[in-house]
Design a protein around this motif. Structure first.
Motif, PDB file in Angstrom:
ATOM      1  N   ALA A   1      79.333  65.236 -52.918  1.00 29.40           N
ATOM      2  CA  ALA A   1      79.708  66.500 -53.316  1.00 29.40           C
ATOM      3  C   ALA A   1      78.763  67.694 -52.430  1.00 29.40           C
ATOM      4  N   LEU A   2      79.696  68.590 -51.854  1.00 30.17           N
ATOM      5  CA  LEU A   2      78.897  70.036 -51.534  1.00 30.17           C
ATOM      6  C   LEU A   2      79.334  71.276 -52.197  1.00 30.17           C
TER       7      LEU A   2
ATOM      8  N   ASP B   1      76.240  62.181 -55.940  1.00 34.03           N
ATOM      9  CA  ASP B   1      75.267  62.973 -55.072  1.00 34.03           C
ATOM     10  C   ASP B   1      75.552  64.241 -54.862  1.00 34.03           C
ATOM     11  N   VAL B   2      74.807  65.419 -54.721  1.00 30.39           N
ATOM     12  CA  VAL B   2      75.063  66.777 -54.703  1.00 30.39           C
ATOM     13  C   VAL B   2      74.132  67.426 -53.490  1.00 30.39           C
TER      14      VAL B   2
ATOM     15  N   PHE C   1      74.534  61.838 -46.815  1.00 27.12           N
ATOM     16  CA  PHE C   1      75.215  61.091 -48.015  1.00 27.12           C
ATOM     17  C   PHE C   1      76.235  60.011 -47.223  1.00 27.12           C
ATOM     18  N   GLY C   2      76.438  60.155 -45.917  1.00 28.75           N
ATOM     19  CA  GLY C   2      77.421  59.168 -45.403  1.00 28.75           C
ATOM     20  C   GLY C   2      79.025  59.552 -45.525  1.00 28.75           C
ATOM     21  N   GLY C   3      79.048  60.707 -45.998  1.00 26.50           N
ATOM     22  CA  GLY C   3      80.456  61.301 -46.186  1.00 26.50           C
ATOM     23  C   GLY C   3      80.461  62.488 -47.110  1.00 26.50           C
ATOM     24  N   LEU C   4      81.725  62.851 -47.438  1.00 26.90           N
ATOM     25  CA  LEU C   4      82.132  63.919 -48.069  1.00 26.90           C
ATOM     26  C   LEU C   4      83.491  63.782 -49.027  1.00 26.90           C
TER      27      LEU C   4
ATOM     28  N   ARG D   1      75.347  68.275 -42.003  1.00 23.44           N
ATOM     29  CA  ARG D   1      74.017  67.634 -42.865  1.00 23.44           C
ATOM     30  C   ARG D   1      74.284  66.801 -44.049  1.00 23.44           C
ATOM     31  N   THR D   2      75.266  67.238 -44.780  1.00 27.06           N
ATOM     32  CA  THR D   2      75.639  66.492 -45.922  1.00 27.06           C
ATOM     33  C   THR D   2      76.259  65.045 -45.594  1.00 27.06           C
TER      34      THR D   2
END
Length: 295
Positions: free
Chosen positions: A54-55, A77-78, A128-131, A123-124
């Motif tokens: 998550a972003l 993950d945030v 994290f490998g994705g969004l 950057r996210t």
């Protein structure tokens, strides 16, 4: 959040007015009295977002912090954005995220900058490998004496923060989002019941509703859901930074059917629902969390 017996919503949190206080924008948690409740001690997760990335824009304090804590306790993950002045708040939010056992990625910068909006997505995804979940939450508001006194510089700041940044960030994020992903926009009761003193803010919030409904139609065939949450009067650092006088703070939230202002913790469940598979058939919706105020 959970409890053995239902709580009375009229007194589940601070139920009076708020003391006179003033802050500079963007507002800080440790200068806000009483300090808002972000669910630090109350939110209990149930693995509803396990493995999600998550972003959250404006994730350092207020509603953004409550959502970050809830997402982390649900297994996500945030990544969270914040302004340089909000470093202490961002560090505290990141601490709560990591204590929940997931990864935190604080991202410092100004969302009015188009390049920064693209950077936070990259950057996210890189970290994290994705969004999977994008929460467009950051906002700016200020009390206005009247339209004839509203300076272009201030008007521009509101629009660039509340609208341009959302467009920039969503535009960068969509190519990375797979079927099952979710975009959630923090709009406001002001989109439907605007206050004259928040005329420019209310305009942006109404535009966000159109953004949600149009984008949901565009992305539906890709399996990406787009929804909004419309908070009512919620006690966050943004409120004492709005420029309201003692009388306005003393009455803040008292005109709702539940008779009080809300706390950030009381919105977290709405975002968790919209981000989760429980909302698999919910898109283009505006979910009100207003203490009973109608949209």
């Amino acid at each position: 959040m959970s409890s053995s017996t239902p709580s009375d919503p009229t007194n589940a949190h601070h139920s009076g007015g708020f003391p006179a206080q003033e802050q500079e924008q963007p507002g800080l948690t440790d200068e806000t009295r009483p300090e808002p409740d972000h669910g630090e001690e109350s939110y209990r997760g149930a693995a509803r977002l396990s493995g999600r990335r998550a972003l959250i824009t404006g994730g350092d304090s207020g509603i953004g912090r409550a959502v970050a804590i809830a997402f982390a306790r649900e297994g996500a993950d945030v990544a969270l954005t914040y302004m340089p002045e909000e470093q202490e708040d961002a560090d505290e939010t990141a601490r709560w995220v990591t204590e929940a056992g997931t990864r935190a990625l604080p991202l410092e910068g100004d969302l009015r900058d188009e390049d920064f909006c693209a950077e936070i997505v990259e950057r996210t995804v890189g970290e994290f490998g994705g969004l999977d979940v994008l929460v467009l939450n950051a906002a700016y508001q200020k009390d206005r004496e009247g339209l004839d006194k509203l300076e272009t510089e201030e008007f521009d700041r509101v629009f660039r923060t509340n609208l341009y940044a959302q467009m920039f960030t969503a535009r960068a994020a969509i190519p990375h989002m797979k079927p099952g992903s979710s975009i959630i926009v923090t709009t406001s009761v002001q989109a439907f019941n605007p206050s004259p003193g928040l005329i420019d803010y209310a305009m942006t919030k109404a535009a966000q509703v159109a953004f949600v409904r149009a984008l949901a139609q565009e992305l539906g065939e890709k399996g990406i859901r787009v929804n909004g949450v419309a908070p009512g009067p919620i006690w966050t650092p943004l409120i004492p930074a709005t420029g309201w006088d003692e009388e306005r703070l003393a009455s803040f939230g008292q005109d709702t059917p539940l008779g009080r202002a809300g706390q950030p913790a009381e919105l977290a469940g709405a975002y968790v629902y919209l981000a989760s598979d429980h909302a698999s058939y919910t898109s283009a919706a505006i979910l009100p969390v207003t203490g009973g105020k109608g949209l």
